[in-house]
Design a protein around this motif. Structure first.
Motif, short mmCIF file in Angstrom:
data_model
loop_
_atom_site.label_atom_id
_atom_site.label_comp_id
_atom_site.label_asym_id
_atom_site.label_seq_id
_atom_site.Cartn_x
_atom_site.Cartn_y
_atom_site.Cartn_z
N LEU A 157 144.73 -62.91 -10.06
CA LEU A 157 144.26 -62.68 -8.70
C LEU A 157 142.96 -61.88 -8.70
O LEU A 157 142.04 -62.17 -7.92
CB LEU A 157 145.34 -61.95 -7.89
N ALA A 158 142.87 -60.88 -9.58
CA ALA A 158 141.64 -60.09 -9.66
C ALA A 158 140.45 -60.97 -10.07
O ALA A 158 139.35 -60.85 -9.52
CB ALA A 158 141.83 -58.95 -10.66
N THR A 159 140.67 -61.86 -11.02
CA THR A 159 139.59 -62.75 -11.47
C THR A 159 139.21 -63.73 -10.36
O THR A 159 138.02 -63.97 -10.11
CB THR A 159 140.04 -63.53 -12.72
N MET A 160 140.20 -64.31 -9.70
CA MET A 160 139.94 -65.24 -8.60
C MET A 160 139.16 -64.56 -7.48
O MET A 160 138.17 -65.11 -6.96
CB MET A 160 141.26 -65.79 -8.07
N MET A 161 139.60 -63.36 -7.12
CA MET A 161 138.94 -62.64 -6.04
C MET A 161 137.50 -62.31 -6.40
O MET A 161 136.57 -62.53 -5.63
CB MET A 161 139.69 -61.35 -5.73
N GLY A 162 137.31 -61.78 -7.61
CA GLY A 162 135.97 -61.41 -8.04
C GLY A 162 135.03 -62.61 -8.11
O GLY A 162 133.88 -62.53 -7.69
N ALA A 163 135.55 -63.73 -8.61
CA ALA A 163 134.73 -64.94 -8.70
C ALA A 163 134.33 -65.44 -7.31
O ALA A 163 133.18 -65.86 -7.09
CB ALA A 163 135.48 -66.03 -9.46
N GLY A 173 124.83 -72.96 -3.67
CA GLY A 173 124.15 -73.89 -4.55
C GLY A 173 124.84 -74.03 -5.90
O GLY A 173 126.00 -73.65 -6.07
N ALA A 174 124.09 -74.54 -6.88
CA ALA A 174 124.64 -74.81 -8.21
C ALA A 174 125.09 -73.52 -8.89
O ALA A 174 126.13 -73.50 -9.57
CB ALA A 174 123.59 -75.52 -9.06
N PHE A 175 124.33 -72.44 -8.73
CA PHE A 175 124.70 -71.16 -9.35
C PHE A 175 126.06 -70.70 -8.82
O PHE A 175 126.94 -70.28 -9.59
CB PHE A 175 123.63 -70.12 -9.04
N SER A 176 126.24 -70.79 -7.52
CA SER A 176 127.52 -70.40 -6.91
C SER A 176 128.66 -71.28 -7.42
O SER A 176 129.75 -70.78 -7.73
CB SER A 176 127.41 -70.51 -5.38
N ASP A 177 128.41 -72.58 -7.51
CA ASP A 177 129.44 -73.49 -8.03
C ASP A 177 129.81 -73.15 -9.47
O ASP A 177 130.98 -73.24 -9.87
CB ASP A 177 128.96 -74.94 -7.96
N ASP A 178 128.81 -72.75 -10.26
CA ASP A 178 129.07 -72.37 -11.65
C ASP A 178 129.97 -71.15 -11.73
O ASP A 178 130.83 -71.04 -12.62
CB ASP A 178 127.75 -72.08 -12.38
N ILE A 179 129.77 -70.21 -10.82
CA ILE A 179 130.61 -69.00 -10.80
C ILE A 179 132.06 -69.38 -10.49
O ILE A 179 132.99 -68.88 -11.13
CB ILE A 179 130.08 -67.99 -9.76
N LEU A 180 132.25 -70.27 -9.53
CA LEU A 180 133.61 -70.73 -9.21
C LEU A 180 134.24 -71.39 -10.43
O LEU A 180 135.41 -71.14 -10.75
CB LEU A 180 133.57 -71.73 -8.05
N GLY A 181 133.47 -72.23 -11.11
CA GLY A 181 133.99 -72.90 -12.31
C GLY A 181 134.34 -71.93 -13.41
O GLY A 181 135.38 -72.07 -14.09
N ALA A 182 133.50 -70.93 -13.61
CA ALA A 182 133.76 -69.92 -14.63
C ALA A 182 135.03 -69.14 -14.31
O ALA A 182 135.82 -68.79 -15.21
CB ALA A 182 132.57 -68.97 -14.75
N GLY A 183 135.23 -68.85 -13.03
CA GLY A 183 136.45 -68.14 -12.62
C GLY A 183 137.70 -68.97 -12.90
O GLY A 183 138.71 -68.45 -13.40
#
Length: 211
Positions: A157-163, A173-183
């Motif tokens: 949950l902490a990782t999901m929330m932070g991401a 944009g793409a940067f934001s999508d990459d953060i979601l994917g990394a999370g």
């Protein structure tokens, strides 16, 4: 005009529901009582017929939002096999749709930073709902003792929330999508590593018994 008890309860519920959306959109201090009541189709003067204070409304609105998230997760995992339930929650949480609609999303990334500065009463109410959410996630992690499942649920949950917070900061944009994917990868890779660590001793034991 005197209204029935049922009408008052319905009105109260409508205020809480509307407030939960607006608070997630604007923040705990980004909207006043008058605007919250206006959103619910009521006058400012009727506020104290339903709540003792603004804090009381905020607590109820937060609780409502967190209960809706937990309920949504329960519905999502009903049709998923046990080993896919955590993944189902993660995949539904870290999405562009959730990122772009904070008003109808999880209250934790939308409001937790502000809650940390609220009164002890508000923080206690928020913490109780957070604990329930962690328990719900832990229930979706099979083959782990309860304490270990809760620890993994907390980390997830902490990782999901932070991401999600970082993705919102980054825009859409793409940067934001990459953060979601990394999370998503961080949570699911950790879950897979934990599962592999549990299964390895079991396989060794089977091999030993076969000799």
């Amino acid at each position: 005009m005197r209204y029935s008890k049922e009408h008052k309860l319905e009105t109260h519920a409508r205020i809480v529901k509307k407030a939960s959306v607006r608070l997630r959109e604007k923040g705990a201090h980004g909207i006043g009582v008058a605007d919250l009541m206006k959103d619910a189709g009521l006058t400012h003067g009727g506020f104290y017929a339903h709540f003792d204070s603004r804090e009381a409304l905020v607590v109820e609105a937060f609780a409502y939002a967190m209960d809706r998230s937990t309920e949504r997760w329960r519905k999502l995992v009903e049709q998923a096999p046990p080993e896919k339930r955590l993944e189902t929650i993660v995949e539904s949480y870290l999405t562009p749709v959730h990122r772009d609609d904070p008003g109808h999303g999880c209250a934790i990334p939308a409001l937790s930073a502000e809650i940390a500065r609220e009164s002890p009463k508000t923080r206690k109410a928020f913490a109780a709902k957070l604990d329930q959410m962690i328990d719900m996630i832990a229930e979706q992690i099979p083959d782990l003792p309860r304490k270990a499942a809760r620890q993994q649920a907390m980390a997830s949950l902490a990782t999901m929330m932070g991401a999600l917070v970082l993705a919102r900061v980054a825009g859409n944009g793409a940067f934001s999508d990459d953060i979601l994917g990394a999370g998503r990868e961080a949570v699911l890779d950790r879950a897979a590593a934990t599962k592999a660590g549990l299964e390895k001793p079991a396989r060794k034991k089977i091999a030993h018994d076969a000799r």
